[in-house]
Design an enzyme around this catalytic site. Sequence first.
Site, PDB file in Angstrom:
ATOM      1  CB  ALA A 127      13.496 -30.814  -8.996  1.00 45.77           C
ATOM      2  CD  GLN A 176      10.823 -32.332 -20.586  1.00 42.54           C
ATOM      3  OE1 GLN A 176      10.819 -33.214 -21.449  1.00 42.54           O
ATOM      4  NE2 GLN A 176       9.934 -32.315 -19.604  1.00 42.54           N
ATOM      5  CE  LYS A 197      10.306 -35.278 -17.324  1.00 46.00           C
ATOM      6  NZ  LYS A 197       8.867 -35.048 -17.029  1.00 46.00           N
ATOM      7  CG  ASP A 213      11.902 -34.072 -10.781  1.00 47.84           C
ATOM      8  OD1 ASP A 213      12.644 -34.421 -11.721  1.00 47.84           O
ATOM      9  OD2 ASP A 213      11.221 -33.026 -10.802  1.00 47.84           O
TER      10      ASP A 213
HETATM   11  O1  MRU Z   1       8.969 -32.504 -16.065  1.00 48.00           O
HETATM   12  P1  MRU Z   1      10.247 -31.738 -15.858  1.00 48.00           P
HETATM   13  O2  MRU Z   1      10.817 -31.161 -17.106  1.00 48.00           O
HETATM   14  O3  MRU Z   1      10.103 -30.718 -14.754  1.00 48.00           O
HETATM   15  O4  MRU Z   1      11.265 -32.848 -15.343  1.00 48.00           O
HETATM   16  C1  MRU Z   1      12.553 -32.442 -14.980  1.00 48.00           C
HETATM   17  C2  MRU Z   1      13.450 -33.551 -14.689  1.00 48.00           C
HETATM   18  O5  MRU Z   1      13.084 -34.704 -14.652  1.00 48.00           O
HETATM   19  C3  MRU Z   1      14.855 -33.187 -14.325  1.00 48.00           C
HETATM   20  O6  MRU Z   1      15.735 -34.202 -14.678  1.00 48.00           O
HETATM   21  C4  MRU Z   1      14.929 -32.967 -12.809  1.00 48.00           C
HETATM   22  O7  MRU Z   1      13.985 -32.035 -12.386  1.00 48.00           O
HETATM   23  C5  MRU Z   1      16.275 -32.541 -12.397  1.00 48.00           C
HETATM   24  S1  MRU Z   1      16.539 -30.856 -12.776  1.00 48.00           S
HETATM   25  C6  MRU Z   1      18.041 -30.421 -12.192  1.00 48.00           C
END
Ligand code: MRU
Length: 317
Positions: A50, A175, A227, A216
């Site tokens: 995010a 990820q 996520k 997010d």
């Molecule tokens: O789909 P992504 O990889 O962008 O999802 C990211 C996440 O869900 C992270 O946990 C979230 O953005 C927090 S990042 C500090």
Amino acid sequence: MLEPDRILRLEDDRVVFLDQRRLPLEEVEVECRNAAEVADAIRSMVVRGAPAIGIAAAYGYALAVAGGDDPNEADRVLRSSRPTAVNLGWALDEMRLDPSPEHARAIHRDEVDRCRAMAAHAACLLGPGTRALTHCNAGGLATGGYGSAVGALLAAWDLDLLEHVWIDETRPLLQGARLTAWELEAAGIPHAVIADSAAGSLMAAGEVDAVLTGADRIAANGDTANKIGTYSLAVLAMHHEIPFYVVAPSSTVDHATATGEAIPIEERDPAEVTTRFSARNPAFDVTPARLISSIVTEHGVHADPYRQSLARAVVAA
Ligand code: MRU
């Protein structure tokens, strides 16, 4: 720690990203010359997480304005690149006030500073010898430097409070297995990647002391989108009486969204799950506030009732 400029940076006529799709096998950069290319990089997850998405949008907008492109079109194409992370719209709103490259770089610097502050607050919640579990990647790659949930783990490691980290692999794009593992390896923190479905049995076996995730979008009542799989972890953590902490900057708190029900959830290409069969691919889920032990921002530790305690979670002017 990865240098913030290595993760993403604005140069005179381009935005440069470390391509997160290729990690950990290759460290390759992707260059974007206009806002549409930056939006593509966000959509295709060259850059993800995010706060990093917000910084990328700020750089894309600055590039468009400096290059004489239509700012409204730049705003539109960037804002619509991914729906769930509120940092994207927040950063663009900031850039509408001052579209200069210096402002975009200040947004990047400030996000990293917020990470360091919230990590210090969150580390204090952990006891000595903590075996933590984390999901997805909420590290430097996701925030433009240092990290939110992973930043808390780095801070806890420095304070000698952390023993080990379980990393959910985070299907379907991995990820956790690719990015968080890569970051913790670089930091020298003991870790092991687990299949997402292994978390419950490790908790039952008494091998998890705390769960830390990023976010997010956090609604005004504390409901938190993160996520896909985060909600299941929070349910499991509550069942096993394990604290569940969300660590995120105030740029992720959406005071205009009352509850999690109103958070838009991204549906991604089913082919990311399987190309052989019919599939469904929601990229995020919402964890109800009642399952969250604390939300930690750069302002400190926020507890239930979140509607009151999150009121101070605003980005400092
Ligand atoms: O789909 P992504 O990889 O962008 O999802 C990211 C996440 O869900 C992270 O946990 C979230 O953005 C927090 S990042 C500090």
